[in-house]
Design a protein around this motif. Structure first.
Motif, PDB file in Angstrom:
ATOM      1  N   UNK A 342      -3.584   4.229  -1.750  1.00  0.00           N
ATOM      2  CA  UNK A 342      -2.969   2.986  -1.329  1.00  0.00           C
ATOM      3  C   UNK A 342      -3.266   2.786   0.152  1.00  0.00           C
ATOM      4  N   UNK A 343      -3.747   1.590   0.491  1.00  0.00           N
ATOM      5  CA  UNK A 343      -4.081   1.294   1.883  1.00  0.00           C
ATOM      6  C   UNK A 343      -3.733  -0.162   2.181  1.00  0.00           C
ATOM      7  N   UNK A 344      -3.101  -0.482   3.318  1.00  0.00           N
ATOM      8  CA  UNK A 344      -2.606   0.419   4.355  1.00  0.00           C
ATOM      9  C   UNK A 344      -1.308   1.106   3.935  1.00  0.00           C
ATOM     10  N   UNK A 345      -0.797   1.951   4.829  1.00  0.00           N
ATOM     11  CA  UNK A 345       0.381   2.739   4.498  1.00  0.00           C
ATOM     12  C   UNK A 345       1.662   2.221   5.153  1.00  0.00           C
ATOM     13  N   UNK A 346       1.528   1.244   6.072  1.00  0.00           N
ATOM     14  CA  UNK A 346       2.698   0.702   6.765  1.00  0.00           C
ATOM     15  C   UNK A 346       2.541  -0.807   6.957  1.00  0.00           C
ATOM     16  N   UNK A 347       3.687  -1.477   7.109  1.00  0.00           N
ATOM     17  CA  UNK A 347       3.682  -2.919   7.355  1.00  0.00           C
ATOM     18  C   UNK A 347       4.489  -3.209   8.615  1.00  0.00           C
ATOM     19  N   UNK A 348       3.876  -3.950   9.569  1.00  0.00           N
ATOM     20  CA  UNK A 348       4.495  -4.153  10.880  1.00  0.00           C
ATOM     21  C   UNK A 348       4.896  -5.606  11.140  1.00  0.00           C
ATOM     22  N   UNK A 349       4.844  -6.479  10.117  1.00  0.00           N
ATOM     23  CA  UNK A 349       5.319  -7.861  10.210  1.00  0.00           C
ATOM     24  C   UNK A 349       4.477  -8.735  11.142  1.00  0.00           C
ATOM     25  N   UNK A 350       3.209  -8.390  11.383  1.00  0.00           N
ATOM     26  CA  UNK A 350       2.331  -9.231  12.189  1.00  0.00           C
ATOM     27  C   UNK A 350       1.586 -10.248  11.331  1.00  0.00           C
ATOM     28  N   UNK A 351       1.032  -9.782  10.190  1.00  0.00           N
ATOM     29  CA  UNK A 351       0.142 -10.609   9.370  1.00  0.00           C
ATOM     30  C   UNK A 351       0.568 -10.540   7.908  1.00  0.00           C
ATOM     31  N   UNK A 352      -0.164 -11.299   7.078  1.00  0.00           N
ATOM     32  CA  UNK A 352      -0.038 -11.102   5.634  1.00  0.00           C
ATOM     33  C   UNK A 352      -0.433  -9.672   5.294  1.00  0.00           C
ATOM     34  N   UNK A 354      -2.430  -7.281   3.028  1.00  0.00           N
ATOM     35  CA  UNK A 354      -3.502  -7.136   2.046  1.00  0.00           C
ATOM     36  C   UNK A 354      -3.534  -5.678   1.608  1.00  0.00           C
ATOM     37  N   UNK A 355      -3.244  -5.445   0.337  1.00  0.00           N
ATOM     38  CA  UNK A 355      -3.164  -4.088  -0.209  1.00  0.00           C
ATOM     39  C   UNK A 355      -4.433  -3.744  -0.987  1.00  0.00           C
ATOM     40  N   UNK A 356      -4.932  -2.538  -0.780  1.00  0.00           N
ATOM     41  CA  UNK A 356      -6.049  -2.017  -1.560  1.00  0.00           C
ATOM     42  C   UNK A 356      -5.525  -0.828  -2.361  1.00  0.00           C
ATOM     43  N   UNK A 357      -5.631  -0.924  -3.681  1.00  0.00           N
ATOM     44  CA  UNK A 357      -4.974   0.032  -4.575  1.00  0.00           C
ATOM     45  C   UNK A 357      -6.008   0.619  -5.535  1.00  0.00           C
ATOM     46  N   UNK A 385      -9.738   3.883 -11.844  1.00  0.00           N
ATOM     47  CA  UNK A 385      -9.808   4.613 -10.572  1.00  0.00           C
ATOM     48  C   UNK A 385     -11.075   4.321  -9.771  1.00  0.00           C
ATOM     49  N   UNK A 386     -12.157   3.966 -10.462  1.00  0.00           N
ATOM     50  CA  UNK A 386     -13.430   3.740  -9.777  1.00  0.00           C
ATOM     51  C   UNK A 386     -13.580   2.321  -9.251  1.00  0.00           C
ATOM     52  N   UNK A 387     -12.589   1.456  -9.457  1.00  0.00           N
ATOM     53  CA  UNK A 387     -12.666   0.081  -8.971  1.00  0.00           C
ATOM     54  C   UNK A 387     -11.387  -0.266  -8.217  1.00  0.00           C
ATOM     55  N   UNK A 388     -11.525  -0.503  -6.912  1.00  0.00           N
ATOM     56  CA  UNK A 388     -10.383  -0.805  -6.059  1.00  0.00           C
ATOM     57  C   UNK A 388      -9.822  -2.189  -6.390  1.00  0.00           C
TER      58      UNK A 388
END
Length: 412
Positions: A342-352, A354-357, A385-388
């Motif tokens: 899972x990327x990214x690992x944190x959310x800082x309330x700056x932008x939308x 976008x999750x890569x799973x 697993x082989x396709x993000x």
């Protein structure tokens, strides 16, 4: 030297980051590259499939690199080639060395790490047997064939079904070598579906799932390998051994983010992705140090790499020019059911967000990507697993959230 933004690495992520740092207001951008030319790994990827989402065109790797380099040349980004970065400090001082300047330091207001990733070698998977010539990682063989013009062997066995290995199976076949087969220890392939079809099926190259190499034979040169079926615990099954004569063994057994510089800068690394722990802005836990591309986590598509480069370059420029505000504590983003990475690992309330799973296990039926406690559900036709999988959560849906976000994959 001094710089507003210093980008380390000129692969697709670094090039895009430098372009967007300049476009976002940074007027003193340095791009440091250890090789003789810009472009990173793109130079040896002469197959097509690059830029389909970003430019809506089907480029080869060198064509895609050329388009990005032309965009860099339109800016006043300063490029240093043959420049090895030896250290990045937490205060954003970059130490580098090259033939023209010797050892020098760059005092930078923000730094973008875009070093890419490296291949797992034989030593990381502990294949028994002798240590003869003729064992290469797939990327090294790709450079031999596409850049140097050398054919590494005539009878080839490929261990692992990563995308580079699949592409090299086709490339070696086109150059006259015989690829005996691709052997994958998992019960599902490691590369993209399109590469399975275009590189193996179209050339009648067999793919053997739940198989691995259990012995290398040969003294001066590889003479053959022994492959075995594996059980559910991925242990070789006694009696299933098969001897395959060959003169070359290619390894396509995974990629590891190149993070020695990140560690030296005090950046926290994720034990799952092996890349830096970052927020949706691509900022690491060290203020002013951003990361993008495969040094963050290993992506499937160059378009995803370029997307993280845009985000990192834009936000590094904002940080350097003072257009940056701290949003307080960031939310943790944690993997839930059937989520491997899972990327990214944190959310800082700056932008939308976008999750890569990536799924832990393949589900070849409609699934839901769930983001809790937001009660958001994204429909997908399958999860492998082989396709993000990429999903976007609007910033407005996250306002007021104080609990950790949990991402899971469930059958619809």
């Amino acid at each position: 030297m001094e710089a507003e933004v210093t980008v380390v690495g000129s692969g697709p992520a670094g090039l895009v980051a430098a372009i967007h740092a300049h476009e976002s207001g940074a007027r003193n951008v340095l791009l440091l590259e250890r090789e003789e030319e810009l472009g990173g790994i793109l130079k040896q990827c002469i197959h097509n499939g690059f830029g389909l989402e970003q430019f809506k065109k089907d480029y080869t790797g060198p064509e895609y690199a050329e388009r990005l380099i032309e965009e860099v040349e339109k800016t006043d980004v300063r490029c240093f080639l043959n420049t090895m970065v030896t250290a990045v400090s937490p205060d954003r001082t970059v130490t580098a060395v090259n033939p023209e300047n010797g050892v020098f330091e760059v005092k930078s207001k923000s730094v973008v790490l875009a070093m890419g990733c490296r291949e797992r070698p034989r030593g990381s998977i502990n294949i028994p047997g002798t240590r003869p010539a003729g064992i290469y990682t797939a990327g090294v063989a790709q450079r031999f064939v596409n850049i140097d013009g050398y054919l590494p062997g005539k009878e080839v066995v490929i261990l692992g079904s990563g995308d580079i290995g699949l592409i090299m199976a086709r490339r070696l076949t086109l150059e006259g070598a015989q690829v005996k087969g691709v052997y994958e220890i998992m019960d599902y392939p490691g590369g993209l579906k399109r590469n399975i079809v275009q590189c193996l099926n179209d050339f009648d190259i067999p793919l053997h799932l739940s198989h691995t190499v259990t012995e290398v034979r040969g003294v001066e040169r590889v003479e053959g390998v022994v492959v075995s079926r594996v059980d559910e615990e991925m242990k070789p099954i006694t009696g299933s051994e098969q001897s395959i004569p060959c003169d070359t063994l290619l390894l396509s057994v995974g990629l590891i983010p190149e993070n020695e510089l990140s560690q030296g800068a005090g950046v926290e690394l994720s034990p799952i992705t092996r890349g830096p722990v970052t927020t949706e802005t691509m900022e690491t836990g060290v203020p002013g140090i951003f990361t993008c591309g495969n040094v963050s986590t290993v992506f499937d598509l160059v378009d995803y790499v370029a997307e993280t480069g845009r985000t990192a370059g834009r936000n590094a420029a904002r940080f350097a020019t003072g257009d940056w505000s701290t949003s307080g504590d960031a939310l943790e983003i944690v993997p839930g059911e059937n989520v491997r990475t899972l990327f990214p690992q944190r959310y800082s309330f700056h932008d939308d967000l976008v999750l890569f799973v990536r799924a832990a296990k393949p589900v070849d039926k409609p699934v839901l990507i769930n983001v809790d406690p937001l009660n958001l559900h994204f429909k997908k036709l399958y999860a492998r697993p082989n396709e993000m999988i990429r999903v976007k959560v609007p910033r407005g849906r996250l306002e007021g959230t104080r609990e950790s976000l949990r991402v899971s994959i469930t059958e619809k």
